[in-house]
Design an enzyme around this catalytic site. Structure first.
Site, PDB file in Angstrom:
ATOM      1  N   GLU A   1       3.883  -3.046   3.214  1.00 47.97           N
ATOM      2  CA  GLU A   1       4.010  -1.665   2.718  1.00 47.97           C
ATOM      3  C   GLU A   1       5.044  -0.857   3.491  1.00 47.97           C
ATOM      4  O   GLU A   1       5.658   0.059   2.937  1.00 47.97           O
ATOM      5  CB  GLU A   1       2.654  -0.951   2.757  1.00 47.97           C
ATOM      6  CG  GLU A   1       1.653  -1.448   1.726  1.00 47.97           C
ATOM      7  CD  GLU A   1       0.791  -2.598   2.223  1.00 47.97           C
ATOM      8  OE1 GLU A   1       1.101  -3.144   3.322  1.00 47.97           O
ATOM      9  OE2 GLU A   1      -0.168  -2.974   1.539  1.00 47.97           O
TER      10      GLU A   1
ATOM     11  N   PHE B   1     -15.322   0.203   2.550  1.00 42.38           N
ATOM     12  CA  PHE B   1     -14.357  -0.880   2.745  1.00 42.38           C
ATOM     13  C   PHE B   1     -12.949  -0.396   2.385  1.00 42.38           C
ATOM     14  O   PHE B   1     -12.743   0.181   1.313  1.00 42.38           O
ATOM     15  CB  PHE B   1     -14.744  -2.077   1.861  1.00 42.38           C
ATOM     16  CG  PHE B   1     -13.753  -3.208   1.946  1.00 42.38           C
ATOM     17  CD1 PHE B   1     -13.592  -3.919   3.131  1.00 42.38           C
ATOM     18  CD2 PHE B   1     -12.988  -3.558   0.851  1.00 42.38           C
ATOM     19  CE1 PHE B   1     -12.679  -4.961   3.216  1.00 42.38           C
ATOM     20  CE2 PHE B   1     -12.065  -4.599   0.925  1.00 42.38           C
ATOM     21  CZ  PHE B   1     -11.908  -5.299   2.103  1.00 42.38           C
ATOM     22  N   GLN B   2     -12.013  -0.619   3.255  1.00 41.32           N
ATOM     23  CA  GLN B   2     -10.610  -0.209   3.095  1.00 41.32           C
ATOM     24  C   GLN B   2     -10.462   1.295   2.854  1.00 41.32           C
ATOM     25  O   GLN B   2      -9.616   1.717   2.078  1.00 41.32           O
ATOM     26  CB  GLN B   2      -9.925  -1.007   1.982  1.00 41.32           C
ATOM     27  CG  GLN B   2      -9.767  -2.478   2.345  1.00 41.32           C
ATOM     28  CD  GLN B   2      -8.820  -3.237   1.429  1.00 41.32           C
ATOM     29  OE1 GLN B   2      -8.709  -2.925   0.251  1.00 41.32           O
ATOM     30  NE2 GLN B   2      -8.148  -4.252   1.963  1.00 41.32           N
TER      31      GLN B   2
ATOM     32  N   LYS C   1     -10.099   5.391  -6.901  1.00 41.14           N
ATOM     33  CA  LYS C   1     -10.111   4.392  -7.967  1.00 41.14           C
ATOM     34  C   LYS C   1     -10.863   4.881  -9.202  1.00 41.14           C
ATOM     35  O   LYS C   1     -10.463   4.595 -10.331  1.00 41.14           O
ATOM     36  CB  LYS C   1     -10.740   3.105  -7.433  1.00 41.14           C
ATOM     37  CG  LYS C   1     -10.527   1.907  -8.341  1.00 41.14           C
ATOM     38  CD  LYS C   1     -10.969   0.617  -7.655  1.00 41.14           C
ATOM     39  CE  LYS C   1     -10.645  -0.584  -8.524  1.00 41.14           C
ATOM     40  NZ  LYS C   1     -11.049  -1.833  -7.851  1.00 41.14           N
TER      41      LYS C   1
ATOM     42  N   MET D   1      19.338  -1.294  23.464  1.00 43.92           N
ATOM     43  CA  MET D   1      19.422   0.087  23.925  1.00 43.92           C
ATOM     44  C   MET D   1      18.488   0.282  25.119  1.00 43.92           C
ATOM     45  O   MET D   1      18.818   0.994  26.076  1.00 43.92           O
ATOM     46  CB  MET D   1      19.061   1.056  22.794  1.00 43.92           C
ATOM     47  CG  MET D   1      19.367   2.510  23.118  1.00 43.92           C
ATOM     48  SD  MET D   1      21.102   2.796  23.453  1.00 43.92           S
ATOM     49  CE  MET D   1      21.694   3.275  21.841  1.00 43.92           C
TER      50      MET D   1
END
Lengths: 221, 604
Positions: free
Chosen positions: B91, B153-154, B203, B514
């Protein structure tokens, strides 16, 4: 191995005489001083929807503005809420508070209130009441209402300017203060002046844009 | 199992992984062709369709994302849409690709993710877009409303997590409103000062029946943008410009986002005012023009930093005076009166006090200024001085043939091999600075990089988004570092699958360079965790992904290999083994005086 570029070294370069202060202001006779913090009241009209207060408070914590108090409550319009903030910041910081607040999408308008604005705070003070007569005398002095009493304690409600409440608490402390709960300042502008109200697009944008509001130096009330 | 828990079917969640590669992206698939027009333009039947309809109404062509449980209804609706979904490998890549799409096209890029880990994986990319004011919309799945707040969940409090890093975000609570929420997010992302917006989509809301079409994209009434600056202030600023003897224009990223490059070019050339850009402003003014002093700031050119330090009038347009530009506030343009043009009033006097605050759209305000300035400043001596600094502090480098390849040479060779309109994306680090310094930028929207957030790993996914937004005749080159590339190189799988014509040049010094440079300068050369001697062979890795791999070890290979890689029709990766000790100069140490930039390590 040689590393780097050619050219006159730093000490061979001219440097300008001018300087800016920490607030990014060129130091010249006019604006030499660093602004000292001042306390002021900012009122914001916001959409009355979930998450707005979190957005506002998150803004302040993220930017490390010094917020003395923040109160929120509904207005006559059920879709709008009013947030009253007391901040203590130097002028550039106060300008930033206002501009950053205005940036939040659910914020409708933002105003810094004049020093003569009505400012009130509510405090509940629970004191030991072994000597009811004396306690009540102090309460009378500050127009405090008794909201609860028991053989050991008395609880008073005091409303007024912050200084009055501080003074009342100071005086009550001789009896022994058990608990205090304070609301923080809420405020409205006097007379026909707008506090923070819906404004026309051009007016608010012009104000937000360029001109710092008047500079007020007065403390609370 | 309780009734509540039962309503999340475990099989549904387990199926997510297999669904990731579903042929949603393939617009030529027979399934898509079979869908009748009536179905794609027919009435909305549920929340998810309303979401997709809102995207279609806004003209969205591409969306970048990864499937998952809570976002499935939206993907199901996308399946019937003409919007091309590009499935990313992570993502974070989706967010960067959408960001880059927005930078190159000017229209908000769209990224999608599921709830919880999907949404949190977007966070870096959203924060990146926020810091750079890039237009972007993120659509995240959320657990069904009845589970919200229960640590389901999630589940993540996505609006809570992203409040500080979005321009605005919305928890969509109503299936009848969800499409309009997305329309509004789209409008907000591009209006005024652009930025990322997010809509969190539970959802049940996207699955619910609704026949409500989304409203047209419009910003809420509370969001007001001032287009024109106050005329009196414009006149005052114009007078200041006319009377200045050492004027400089400083063009920031806002010039490019506000499509003000042309107006700025005209203004600068008409009045012969030297021009400096910030890093996000690269491309706003042609760097091959005599008036250009290129980029100022920490790794800006010596001449830009001399000019910005010694100017008496600084016309800053669309810049927020980031600390990497200003160095120490006390010594930044200490003699200059600042004319500051910005569409965001909160940028005025935030870091540097503005003597002439001009709030408004960059193009409009520059045109106002152009109309108000009657006489050019008398600045012949100043211009000569700037040219002198240009020769005193020229951006040169040594490239002895018996030494390892110098990175500057590679950047110049890439620039040489591509057109003026070629798009450059980068990761973050030394390679990014060499790209800034040694690529000659001449056109806006050709420089795609992570400025404010400094996100390593930005380059490759950005190249994917940029490729899809760019014209076919624009080459897309990702100048990356080995450390940066390693962070998001799984995106190569996407580039290969979509056969995207991009060229990645990894400036490989086997250091997180760097950091190594700073350790040498400020930490007594103690290379704590900066030695990346365990790097894979990137050319072979590219081939494992199905991309074309190249390798450069010495100067003789450079031109030919670059030419071959650019010519290759598809993703190619050049593993360029550069001098591991090469450093970026000039350099203004953090908080330092821009005019005191170091040309060598000894001067730090």
């Amino acid at each position: 191995m040689k590393r780097g570029l050619e050219g006159p070294a730093p000490e061979e370069r001219p440097t300008p005489a001018g300087r800016r202060n920490k607030q990014g202001i060129r130091i010249d006779p006019e604006v030499e001083a660093i602004h000292e913090p001042r306390r002021t009241v900012i009122s914001a009209l916001v959409e009355h929807e979930p998450g707005v207060l979190a957005e506002v408070s998150g803004l302040f914590s993220r930017r490390q503005f010094n917020i003395e108090s923040l109160t929120v409550g509904p207005t006559a319009d059920e879709d709008r809420a009013r947030i009253t903030l007391v901040v203590e910041e130097p002028d550039p910081g106060i300008e930033q508070v206002k501009k950053q607040l205005r940036k939040l999408v659910p914020v409708i308008s933002v105003r810094e209130l004049a020093p003569d604005a009505m400012r009130r705070e509510l405090a509940l003070v629970k004191v030991d009441a072994e000597n009811p007569a004396q306690v009540n005398a102090v309460a009378d002095m500050y127009d405090a209402n008794t909201v609860d009493s028991s053989p050991e304690t008395a609880t008073f409600e005091i409303t007024g300017a912050r200084q009055k409440i501080e003074a009342a608490i100071e005086t009550f402390s001789q009896f022994g203060i058990r608990e205090i709960s304070r609301t923080g300042t809420t405020a409205l502008a006097r007379g026909t002046d707008d506090t923070a109200a819906p404004v026309s697009a051009t007016e608010s944008a012009a104000e937000a844009a360029n001109q710092p509001d008047q500079t007020y130096t007065a403390d609370d009330d | 199992m309780s009734e509540r828990a039962a309503s999340i079917t475990p099989t549904e969640e387990q199926d997510d992984e297999q669904l990731e590669d579903a042929e949603i992206t393939d617009s030529a698939s027979p399934e898509t062709d079979d869908v009748s027009d009536a179905e794609t333009t027919g009435p909305v039947t549920n929340g998810a369709e309303s979401v997709v309809r809102a995207l279609e109404n806004a003209g969205v062509e591409y969306a970048f994302g990864v499937q998952g449980g809570a976002i499935m209804p939206v993907y199901d609706a996308l399946y019937d849409s003409d919007i091309t979904h590009v499935t990313m490998a992570h993502e974070q890549g989706a967010a960067h690709a959408a960001d880059a799409f927005g930078i190159v096209s000017g229209d908000p890029g769209v990224c999608l993710a599921t709830s919880g880990p999907g949404a949190t994986n977007l966070v870096t990319g959203i924060a990146d877009a926020d810091m750079d004011s890039d237009p972007m919309i993120a659509l995240t799945g959320q657990v069904p409303t009845e589970f919200v707040g229960n640590d389901a969940f999630q589940e993540t409090d996505t609006t809570g997590v992203t409040t500080p890093i979005t321009k605005d975000n919305t928890f969509a609570a109503d299936p009848d409103r969800v499409g309009s929420d997305v329309s509004e997010a789209f409008a907000l992302a591009r209006e005024g000062r652009p930025g990322p917006t997010l809509v969190d989509l539970p959802k049940d809301v996207t699955k619910s029946d609704t026949d409500r079409e989304p409203d047209d994209p419009r910003v809420p009434d509370t969001y007001e943008v001032q287009e024109r600056a106050d005329e009196e202030l414009v006149d005052a600023a114009a007078e200041r410009i006319e009377n200045s003897s050492r004027p400089v224009m400083l063009l920031g990223g806002g010039v490019i986002k506000g499509e003000a490059s042309e107006a700025c070019r005209e203004f600068a050339t008409e009045h012969e005012i030297p021009v400096i850009t910030t890093m996000p402003g690269l491309g706003a003014f042609p760097e091959d023009h005599e008036l250009s002093l290129e980029m100022a700031g920490m790794h800006g050119t010596g001449y830009a930093n001399m000019a910005i330090t010694h100017c008496d009038t600084l016309i800053g347009i669309g810049t927020r005076f980031d600390d990497r530009l200003t160095g120490g506030i006390e010594t930044f343009a200490p003699d200059a009166e600042l004319i500051h043009v910005d569409i965001d009033p909160a940028e005025i006097s935030k870091n540097i006090h503005a003597d002439y605050p001009l709030v408004g759209d960059a193009e409009t305000v520059v045109e106002q200024l152009a109309a108000a300035v009657d006489a050019s400043p008398q600045a012949k001596k100043w211009r000569a001085q700037c040219q002198q600094w240009k020769s005193d502090y020229s951006m040169a480098y040594d490239a002895p043939e018996d030494e390892p390849v110098q990175p500057e040479f590679v950047v110049e060779a890439l620039d040489e091999a591509t057109s003026d309109r070629a798009i450059v994306t980068t990761g973050v680090g030394q390679h990014q600075m060499w790209a800034c310094q040694y690529w000659t930028f001449t056109e806006p929207r050709t420089w795609v990089s992570s400025h404010g957030l400094g996100t390593m790993g930005y380059g490759l996914p950005a190249a994917i988004g940029a490729r899809l937004a760019a014209d076919d005749d624009q080459e897309v080159v990702c100048v990356d570092g080995d450390g940066s590339f390693l962070m998001t190189l799984q995106g190569l799988s996407v580039a290969v699958r979509e056969n995207l014509d991009i060229t990645v040049a990894v400036l490989n010094n086997e250091y997180i360079g760097m950091v190594r440079q700073w350790q040498d300068a400020f930490f007594e050369g103690r290379h704590a965790a900066s030695d990346y001697g365990w790097m894979p062979e990137f050319d072979k890795l590219a081939e494992a992904f199905g991309a074309q791999g190249f390798r450069i070890d010495d100067y003789d290979d450079v031109a030919e290999t670059i030419e071959e890689a650019i010519a290759y029709d598809g993703p190619s990766v050049i593993d360029v083994h550069i001098d591991p000790q090469a450093n970026v100069y000039p350099m203004v140490p953090s908080g330092g005086d821009n005019g005191q930039f170091a040309l060598t390590e000894e001067q730090l």
